[in-house]
Design an enzyme around this catalytic site. Structure first.
Site, PDB file in Angstrom:
ATOM      1  N   ARG A 239       0.846  -1.187   0.000  1.00 50.11           N
ATOM      2  CA  ARG A 239       0.000   0.000   0.000  1.00 50.11           C
ATOM      3  C   ARG A 239       0.885   1.242   0.000  1.00 50.11           C
ATOM      4  O   ARG A 239       1.890   1.301   0.711  1.00 50.11           O
ATOM      5  CB  ARG A 239      -0.919   0.021   1.229  1.00 50.11           C
ATOM      6  CG  ARG A 239      -2.034  -1.008   1.188  1.00 50.11           C
ATOM      7  CD  ARG A 239      -3.068  -0.669   0.129  1.00 50.11           C
ATOM      8  NE  ARG A 239      -4.184  -1.608   0.105  1.00 50.11           N
ATOM      9  CZ  ARG A 239      -4.244  -2.675  -0.659  1.00 50.11           C
ATOM     10  NH1 ARG A 239      -3.231  -2.959  -1.467  1.00 50.11           N
ATOM     11  NH2 ARG A 239      -5.301  -3.471  -0.643  1.00 50.11           N
ATOM     12  N   GLU A 268      -4.587   6.952  -7.346  1.00 54.02           N
ATOM     13  CA  GLU A 268      -4.789   5.976  -8.416  1.00 54.02           C
ATOM     14  C   GLU A 268      -6.164   6.186  -9.046  1.00 54.02           C
ATOM     15  O   GLU A 268      -7.171   6.102  -8.344  1.00 54.02           O
ATOM     16  CB  GLU A 268      -4.676   4.546  -7.869  1.00 54.02           C
ATOM     17  CG  GLU A 268      -3.295   4.221  -7.325  1.00 54.02           C
ATOM     18  CD  GLU A 268      -3.192   2.811  -6.750  1.00 54.02           C
ATOM     19  OE1 GLU A 268      -4.218   2.079  -6.749  1.00 54.02           O
ATOM     20  OE2 GLU A 268      -2.105   2.426  -6.297  1.00 54.02           O
ATOM     21  N   HIS A 288      -0.937  -1.237 -10.105  1.00 55.70           N
ATOM     22  CA  HIS A 288      -1.628  -1.983  -9.043  1.00 55.70           C
ATOM     23  C   HIS A 288      -2.155  -3.324  -9.563  1.00 55.70           C
ATOM     24  O   HIS A 288      -3.328  -3.671  -9.387  1.00 55.70           O
ATOM     25  CB  HIS A 288      -2.785  -1.152  -8.468  1.00 55.70           C
ATOM     26  CG  HIS A 288      -3.098  -1.506  -7.036  1.00 55.70           C
ATOM     27  ND1 HIS A 288      -3.589  -0.603  -6.132  1.00 55.70           N
ATOM     28  CD2 HIS A 288      -2.988  -2.677  -6.356  1.00 55.70           C
ATOM     29  CE1 HIS A 288      -3.779  -1.180  -4.961  1.00 55.70           C
ATOM     30  NE2 HIS A 288      -3.411  -2.441  -5.075  1.00 55.70           N
TER      31      HIS A 288
END
Length: 330
Positions: A239, A268, A288
């Site tokens: 993260r 994001e 991601h």
């Protein structure tokens, strides 16, 4: 009881759940489109009236729970239910069941692959060939020479299922493994448990595998980056919030470290100003996707089905319920 499934699951597991529910409505987000935000989620719940929901991306907020009162449990096909207001669920007496380790193998393989990609200059070397720069007189053998993994020291910050799976793969390359995790005791005689400062100062590669907690937010800071060796590599597939992004950029700018591999960013999708990090050499950024493999659907199907069945049968509740405070009221 009625079950609404909003996460992709394998047919055999859906069939298994049909033995426990009077009706199973299978409407995964992969078929209906992207996630449902609170209004769309609430509309779906009111339409199908489930007693149990299995989701993955949908937003389950306090507004949803305040306006739909039939839910007895929520299964979330994620390791951590970031899409769910867990406090609101706890207040409503709704247990949340998760799927820890559903994508640990996917992340582990991707991390190793990304390290090899950067270590062996795979992307620029491939581009070099595509751009017709491989001409008579050039020597790609020396031009694109990279590093081997064998003999490298790999340090893990956070050593849960993903960290352990990744360490296992690196170990097969002949790497030395050390880890920092206050919640994990020694797991192997070949893995060394040490302080977070030792992880950053002693290893060739530092790989982050932390959840976002009050204690971990911004934990990877300027002080820790300053301890890293100039030829070391920083990897974050966990993260973004656990890393001080500005300090990482500074470490790259000042060449305190040799490079970074990131699968997560603060924003994001990123805006142009969020991509300063790409201006530094030896940075590999993916969108991601470390946990994105087709096999994850099978893994999460197995885990969530077993957890839902155990909840229905009242077994191992301390293990399968994420918000354990709801168990006190049973």
């Amino acid at each position: 009881m009625k079950l609404l499934v909003r996460a992709p699951m394998t047919p055999n597991r859906i069939e298994e759940l049909e033995n426990y529910f009077s009706e199973v409505v299978y409407l995964p987000w992969t078929e209906t489109g992207e996630r449902y935000y609170e209004d769309a989620m609430l509309e779906s719940l009111k339409k199908y009236e489930p007693d149990v929901l299995i989701t993955e991306l949908d937003r389950i907020t306090k507004k949803v729970l305040d306006n739909y009162h039939n839910l007895q449990a929520i299964g979330d096909c994620r390791a951590n239910p970031a899409n769910i207001d867990v406090d609101a669920c706890t207040a409503a007496g709704i247990p949340v069941l998760c799927t820890p380790a559903r994508n640990c193998q996917a992340v582990a393989e991707m991390v190793v692959g990304l390290v090899l990609t950067l270590y062996r200059n795979i992307i620029p070397a491939t581009q070099w060939v595509k751009e017709m720069k491989w001409v008579e007189g050039t020597t790609p053998y020396y031009l694109w020479m990279g590093h081997e993994l064998q003999g490298k020291n790999i340090g893990f910050v956070g050593f849960g299922a993903v960290g352990k799976a990744t360490a296992h793969l690196f170990e097969a390359f002949g790497c030395e493994i050390s880890f920092y995790d206050p919640y994990v005791e020694a797991v192997s005689s070949s893995y060394r448990k040490c302080s977070v400062e030792e992880i950053f100062s002693e290893n060739d590669i530092v790989s982050i595998h932390l959840p976002v907690l009050d204690s971990t937010r911004g934990m990877i800071n300027k002080k820790l980056f300053s301890l890293m060796k100039p030829d070391s590599l920083f990897v974050n597939s966990a993260r973004s919030a656990v890393v001080d992004y500005e300090s990482l950029c500074e470490a790259l700018k000042e060449k305190q470290i040799s490079g970074a591999i990131l699968d997560v960013l603060d924003t994001e999708p990123p805006k142009p100003e969020d991509l300063e990090i790409l201006s530094y050499p030896n940075v590999l950024l993916t969108p991601h996707i470390c946990g994105a493999s087709y096999e994850v659907t099978s893994h999460q199907s197995d885990i969530i089905t077993n957890n839902v069945i155990q909840w229905l049968e009242g077994r191992n509740l301390e293990s399968v319920v994420y918000n354990k405070h709801v168990l006190k009221s049973r």
